[in-house]
Motif scaffolding. Structure first.
Motif, PDB file in Angstrom:
ATOM      1  N   PRO A   1       0.819  -1.198   0.000  1.00 25.31           N
ATOM      2  CA  PRO A   1       0.000   0.000   0.000  1.00 25.31           C
ATOM      3  C   PRO A   1       0.857   1.254   0.000  1.00 25.31           C
ATOM      4  CG  PRO A   1       0.033  -0.992   2.172  1.00 25.31           C
ATOM      5  CD  PRO A   1       0.785  -1.917   1.253  1.00 25.31           C
ATOM      6  N   VAL A   2       0.350   2.286  -0.638  1.00 21.86           N
ATOM      7  CA  VAL A   2       1.038   3.566  -0.669  1.00 21.86           C
ATOM      8  C   VAL A   2       0.062   4.650  -0.264  1.00 21.86           C
ATOM      9  CG1 VAL A   2       2.729   2.928  -2.422  1.00 21.86           C
ATOM     10  CG2 VAL A   2       0.544   3.826  -3.127  1.00 21.86           C
ATOM     11  N   GLY A   3       0.584   5.749   0.167  1.00 23.43           N
ATOM     12  CA  GLY A   3      -0.264   6.873   0.532  1.00 23.43           C
ATOM     13  C   GLY A   3      -0.201   7.135   2.020  1.00 23.43           C
ATOM     14  N   PRO A   4      -0.836   8.230   2.452  1.00 18.14           N
ATOM     15  CA  PRO A   4      -0.729   8.625   3.855  1.00 18.14           C
ATOM     16  C   PRO A   4      -1.394   7.666   4.829  1.00 18.14           C
ATOM     17  CG  PRO A   4      -2.237  10.065   2.668  1.00 18.14           C
ATOM     18  CD  PRO A   4      -1.585   9.173   1.654  1.00 18.14           C
ATOM     19  N   GLY A   5      -2.436   6.941   4.410  1.00 13.17           N
ATOM     20  CA  GLY A   5      -3.136   6.036   5.324  1.00 13.17           C
ATOM     21  C   GLY A   5      -2.670   4.602   5.247  1.00 13.17           C
ATOM     22  N   ALA A   6      -1.630   4.328   4.491  1.00  5.04           N
ATOM     23  CA  ALA A   6      -1.205   2.941   4.271  1.00  5.04           C
ATOM     24  C   ALA A   6      -0.711   2.277   5.549  1.00  5.04           C
ATOM     25  CB  ALA A   6      -0.122   2.896   3.204  1.00  5.04           C
ATOM     26  N   ALA A   7       0.067   2.970   6.350  1.00 10.73           N
ATOM     27  CA  ALA A   7       0.599   2.372   7.571  1.00 10.73           C
ATOM     28  C   ALA A   7      -0.493   2.169   8.607  1.00 10.73           C
ATOM     29  CB  ALA A   7       1.704   3.251   8.140  1.00 10.73           C
ATOM     30  N   VAL A   8      -1.505   3.008   8.600  1.00  9.79           N
ATOM     31  CA  VAL A   8      -2.590   2.905   9.570  1.00  9.79           C
ATOM     32  C   VAL A   8      -3.419   1.658   9.325  1.00  9.79           C
ATOM     33  CG1 VAL A   8      -4.632   4.081  10.473  1.00  9.79           C
ATOM     34  CG2 VAL A   8      -2.638   5.396   9.793  1.00  9.79           C
ATOM     35  N   ALA A   9      -3.500   1.205   8.077  1.00  9.81           N
ATOM     36  CA  ALA A   9      -4.349   0.060   7.736  1.00  9.81           C
ATOM     37  C   ALA A   9      -3.897  -1.217   8.422  1.00  9.81           C
ATOM     38  CB  ALA A   9      -4.369  -0.142   6.226  1.00  9.81           C
ATOM     39  N   THR A  10      -2.621  -1.366   8.745  1.00 13.85           N
ATOM     40  CA  THR A  10      -2.133  -2.595   9.353  1.00 13.85           C
ATOM     41  C   THR A  10      -1.917  -2.451  10.858  1.00 13.85           C
ATOM     42  OG1 THR A  10       0.132  -1.998   8.810  1.00 13.85           O
ATOM     43  CG2 THR A  10      -1.057  -3.391   7.241  1.00 13.85           C
ATOM     44  N   GLN A  11      -2.191  -1.292  11.419  1.00 11.95           N
ATOM     45  CA  GLN A  11      -2.012  -1.090  12.850  1.00 11.95           C
ATOM     46  C   GLN A  11      -3.363  -1.067  13.541  1.00 11.95           C
ATOM     47  OE1 GLN A  11       0.145   2.527  13.226  1.00 11.95           O
ATOM     48  NE2 GLN A  11       1.977   1.740  12.258  1.00 11.95           N
ATOM     49  N   ASN A  12      -3.361  -1.267  14.827  1.00  8.69           N
ATOM     50  CA  ASN A  12      -4.558  -1.165  15.652  1.00  8.69           C
ATOM     51  C   ASN A  12      -5.684  -2.087  15.187  1.00  8.69           C
ATOM     52  OD1 ASN A  12      -3.263   0.855  17.152  1.00  8.69           O
ATOM     53  ND2 ASN A  12      -3.949   2.413  15.726  1.00  8.69           N
ATOM     54  N   LEU A  13      -5.352  -3.309  14.834  1.00  9.40           N
ATOM     55  CA  LEU A  13      -6.379  -4.265  14.441  1.00  9.40           C
ATOM     56  C   LEU A  13      -7.083  -4.784  15.686  1.00  9.40           C
ATOM     57  CD1 LEU A  13      -4.527  -6.349  11.719  1.00  9.40           C
ATOM     58  CD2 LEU A  13      -6.153  -4.510  11.390  1.00  9.40           C
ATOM     59  N   GLN A  14      -8.408  -4.842  15.632  1.00 14.54           N
ATOM     60  CA  GLN A  14      -9.195  -5.334  16.750  1.00 14.54           C
ATOM     61  C   GLN A  14      -9.977  -6.561  16.302  1.00 14.54           C
ATOM     62  OE1 GLN A  14     -11.596  -2.089  18.081  1.00 14.54           O
ATOM     63  NE2 GLN A  14      -9.856  -0.866  18.741  1.00 14.54           N
ATOM     64  N   ILE A  15     -10.243  -7.447  17.260  1.00 17.23           N
ATOM     65  CA  ILE A  15     -11.029  -8.651  16.961  1.00 17.23           C
ATOM     66  C   ILE A  15     -12.429  -8.220  16.519  1.00 17.23           C
ATOM     67  CG2 ILE A  15     -12.126 -10.670  17.983  1.00 17.23           C
ATOM     68  CD1 ILE A  15      -9.304 -11.257  17.652  1.00 17.23           C
ATOM     69  N   THR A  16     -12.870  -8.779  15.411  1.00 18.01           N
ATOM     70  CA  THR A  16     -14.193  -8.496  14.862  1.00 18.01           C
ATOM     71  C   THR A  16     -14.966  -9.805  14.779  1.00 18.01           C
ATOM     72  OG1 THR A  16     -13.229  -6.741  13.526  1.00 18.01           O
ATOM     73  CG2 THR A  16     -15.405  -7.498  12.895  1.00 18.01           C
ATOM     74  N   LYS A  17     -16.236  -9.754  15.097  1.00 20.37           N
ATOM     75  CA  LYS A  17     -17.099 -10.927  14.977  1.00 20.37           C
ATOM     76  C   LYS A  17     -18.159 -10.632  13.928  1.00 20.37           C
ATOM     77  CE  LYS A  17     -16.462 -12.341  19.747  1.00 20.37           C
ATOM     78  NZ  LYS A  17     -17.087 -12.703  21.015  1.00 20.37           N
ATOM     79  N   ILE A  18     -18.295 -11.545  12.972  1.00 21.12           N
ATOM     80  CA  ILE A  18     -19.328 -11.399  11.946  1.00 21.12           C
ATOM     81  C   ILE A  18     -20.097 -12.705  11.828  1.00 21.12           C
ATOM     82  CG2 ILE A  18     -18.159  -9.601  10.629  1.00 21.12           C
ATOM     83  CD1 ILE A  18     -17.270 -11.726   8.651  1.00 21.12           C
ATOM     84  N   GLU A  19     -21.303 -12.580  11.335  1.00 15.55           N
ATOM     85  CA  GLU A  19     -22.167 -13.737  11.172  1.00 15.55           C
ATOM     86  C   GLU A  19     -22.909 -13.582   9.851  1.00 15.55           C
ATOM     87  OE1 GLU A  19     -25.790 -15.795  13.701  1.00 15.55           O
ATOM     88  OE2 GLU A  19     -24.388 -14.452  14.721  1.00 15.55           O
ATOM     89  N   GLY A  20     -22.985 -14.639   9.083  1.00 16.41           N
ATOM     90  CA  GLY A  20     -23.686 -14.579   7.818  1.00 16.41           C
ATOM     91  C   GLY A  20     -23.549 -15.873   7.046  1.00 16.41           C
ATOM     92  N   LYS A  21     -23.895 -15.803   5.777  1.00 18.37           N
ATOM     93  CA  LYS A  21     -23.820 -16.978   4.905  1.00 18.37           C
ATOM     94  C   LYS A  21     -22.640 -16.837   3.951  1.00 18.37           C
ATOM     95  CE  LYS A  21     -28.701 -18.015   5.028  1.00 18.37           C
ATOM     96  NZ  LYS A  21     -28.988 -19.409   5.175  1.00 18.37           N
ATOM     97  N   LEU A  22     -21.973 -17.955   3.692  1.00 18.33           N
ATOM     98  CA  LEU A  22     -20.866 -17.950   2.745  1.00 18.33           C
ATOM     99  C   LEU A  22     -21.401 -17.768   1.329  1.00 18.33           C
ATOM    100  CD1 LEU A  22     -18.620 -20.864   4.028  1.00 18.33           C
ATOM    101  CD2 LEU A  22     -18.268 -18.431   4.329  1.00 18.33           C
TER     102      LEU A  22
END
Length: 142
Positions: A27-48
């Protein structure tokens, strides 16, 4: 003679300007480094579902492309298109399309059975802990 030198200088300046462009992977650009930092556990539910040729879960108006789950199809009973699943893991948003996410699964629930996928190579992170070219450690992990 001056014309030749002038043309050569313009050519060198053009070559220098083109070589300074941001080509290549990652990734390039000003927000590129932010995309891989501060990841939080997410829960999702649905159909494949198959979306653009990839396995995804559509939930809450968002599409989550589930990374690495294609390796488990055929080995886990009930894991097929249209199956209701609960996923736990990390979601990373596509920079150019805010309604799409990459989803790295750490826990999968199909039916009443839970599967811990946190020790699988595809769940370790986006940029590391994988095998690179020629089988050497330290690849991108994708």
């Amino acid at each position: 003679m001056k014309r030749i030198v002038g043309i050569l200088m313009i050519g060198l300046l053009t070559a220098g300007a083109l070589s300074a462009q941001a080509f290549g992977p990652g990734p390039v650009g000003p927000g590129a480094a932010v995309a891989t930092q501060n990841l939080q556990i997410t829960k999702i539910e649905g159909k494949l579902a198959l979306v653009n040729g990839m396995i995804a879960v559509q939930s809450g108006g968002k599409t989550y492309y589930v990374r690495g789950i294609n390796q488990l199809v055929g080995f886990i009973d009930g894991l097929k298109e249209g199956a209701s699943v609960k996923l736990e893991g990390y979601a990373v948003q596509f920079p150019a399309a805010p309604e799409y996410y990459h989803f790295m699964v750490t826990k999968l629930t199909v039916g009443n059975k839970d599967y811990d996928l946190s020790n699988r190579p595809f769940a370790r992170g986006m940029m590391g802990s994988g095998f690179g070219m020629q089988g050497k450690r330290g690849g991108r992990g994708w």
